[in-house]
Design an enzyme around this catalytic site. Structure first.
Site, short mmCIF file in Angstrom:
data_model
loop_
_atom_site.label_atom_id
_atom_site.label_comp_id
_atom_site.label_asym_id
_atom_site.label_seq_id
_atom_site.Cartn_x
_atom_site.Cartn_y
_atom_site.Cartn_z
N SER A 15 0.85 -1.19 0.00
CA SER A 15 0.00 0.00 0.00
C SER A 15 0.89 1.24 0.00
O SER A 15 2.09 1.16 0.26
CB SER A 15 -0.94 0.02 1.22
OG SER A 15 -0.19 0.14 2.42
N ILE A 17 3.34 4.19 -0.35
CA ILE A 17 4.64 4.35 -1.01
C ILE A 17 5.20 3.00 -1.45
O ILE A 17 5.77 2.87 -2.54
CB ILE A 17 5.62 5.05 -0.06
CG1 ILE A 17 5.21 6.51 0.16
CG2 ILE A 17 7.05 4.98 -0.59
CD1 ILE A 17 5.99 7.21 1.25
N SER A 37 1.86 -7.69 6.95
CA SER A 37 1.18 -8.48 7.98
C SER A 37 -0.32 -8.57 7.74
O SER A 37 -1.01 -9.35 8.39
CB SER A 37 1.42 -7.86 9.36
OG SER A 37 0.90 -6.54 9.41
N ASN A 38 -0.83 -7.78 6.79
CA ASN A 38 -2.26 -7.71 6.52
C ASN A 38 -2.62 -8.55 5.29
O ASN A 38 -2.28 -8.17 4.17
CB ASN A 38 -2.66 -6.25 6.31
CG ASN A 38 -4.15 -6.07 6.16
OD1 ASN A 38 -4.87 -6.95 5.70
ND2 ASN A 38 -4.64 -4.90 6.56
N SER A 130 13.42 6.54 5.87
CA SER A 130 13.58 7.47 6.97
C SER A 130 12.41 8.46 6.92
O SER A 130 11.31 8.10 6.52
CB SER A 130 14.94 8.17 6.86
OG SER A 130 15.12 9.08 7.90
N THR A 177 -0.92 9.39 1.95
CA THR A 177 -1.08 7.96 2.13
C THR A 177 -2.01 7.71 3.32
O THR A 177 -2.26 8.62 4.12
CB THR A 177 0.27 7.25 2.42
OG1 THR A 177 0.64 7.51 3.78
CG2 THR A 177 1.36 7.72 1.47
#
Length: 231
Positions: A15, A17, A37-38, A130, A177
């Site tokens: 999802s 970036i 993890s989704n 970062s 986002t």
């Protein structure tokens, strides 16, 4: 420059970036493997990526799960780490230290462990994530700024330790986002930036692909923030 016939593993590449980077990498000829993890996020990502892409569900805060994930993979060219959770402010006066530690788990320690587990399989480069909070933090951003600053230092140290493997990072500013709060004022932020607009995931994806392709860059941190560190 091209990623033709190269393999790219994107942790968090389902999802925002990460997905934009996965799509751009495939447009440059790469084969991508995305992980999150989704399960629903993985399914949606594979629905918009080419058939050559693959995806897996993996808890990136679980060292055993991450180790098992990389053990199953054949050698690949680039590791990209874009995983993150929704952004929240943690003010010092009301600091919950457990929440502060938790904030480091995915964004910093998840990245550190991913590099540890993946290094034997990586042929060319690592690109971490970062953020400009390290350079221009606001009130309530002490934890987020610390994570970004720690990641900056990690990139430089790993570039020395893992040479000739290249290690770089992208430092996004405000990007549209799902990780930003629903009530975030994008309009006011856009008006404050020298470029006059908010960043889109596709803007940032260009930097990840550049660093994968740029064979003379290591220990570099590329800022893509619309000039937000200047104002």
């Amino acid at each position: 420059m091209t990623l033709q016939d190269q393999r790219v593993v994107l942790l968090g590449g389902t999802s925002g970036i990460g997905l934009a980077t996965a799509r751009l990498a495939t447009a440059h000829g790469a084969t991508v493997i995305v992980a999150s993890s989704n399960p629903e996020s993985v399914r949606r990502a594979l629905g918009v990526l080419p058939a050559s892409a693959s995806g897996t569900v993996c808890d990136l805060t679980d060292p055993a799960a991450v180790g098992a994930f990389f053990d199953r993979l054949d050698p690949f060219d680039h590791l990209v780490y874009t995983a993150g959770e929704a952004l929240s402010l943690l003010e010092i006066r009301s600091l919950d230290l457990a929440r502060a530690r938790q904030a480091f788990e995915l964004r910093y320690f998840g990245a550190l462990n991913a590099v540890h587990a993946a290094t034997p399989k990586i042929r060319r480069s690592v690109v971490l994530t970062s953020g400009t909070a390290a350079d221009r933090p606001g009130a309530g951003w002490s934890v987020a700024a610390s994570i970004c600053g720690a990641t900056d230092a990690l990139v430089r140290a790993l570039a020395v330790e893992l040479a000739p493997l290249r290690v770089n990072a992208v430092k996004p500013g405000v990007v549209r986002t799902p990780l930003w709060p629903d009530d975030f004022d994008y309009t006011a932020t856009a008006e404050s930036l020298p470029v006059g607009r908010i960043g889109e995931p596709e803007d940032i994806a260009e930097a990840y692909v550049f660093l994968m392709n740029q064979t003379y860059a290591t220990g570099s941190i590329v800022t893509v923030g619309g000039g937000n560190v200047l104002v």
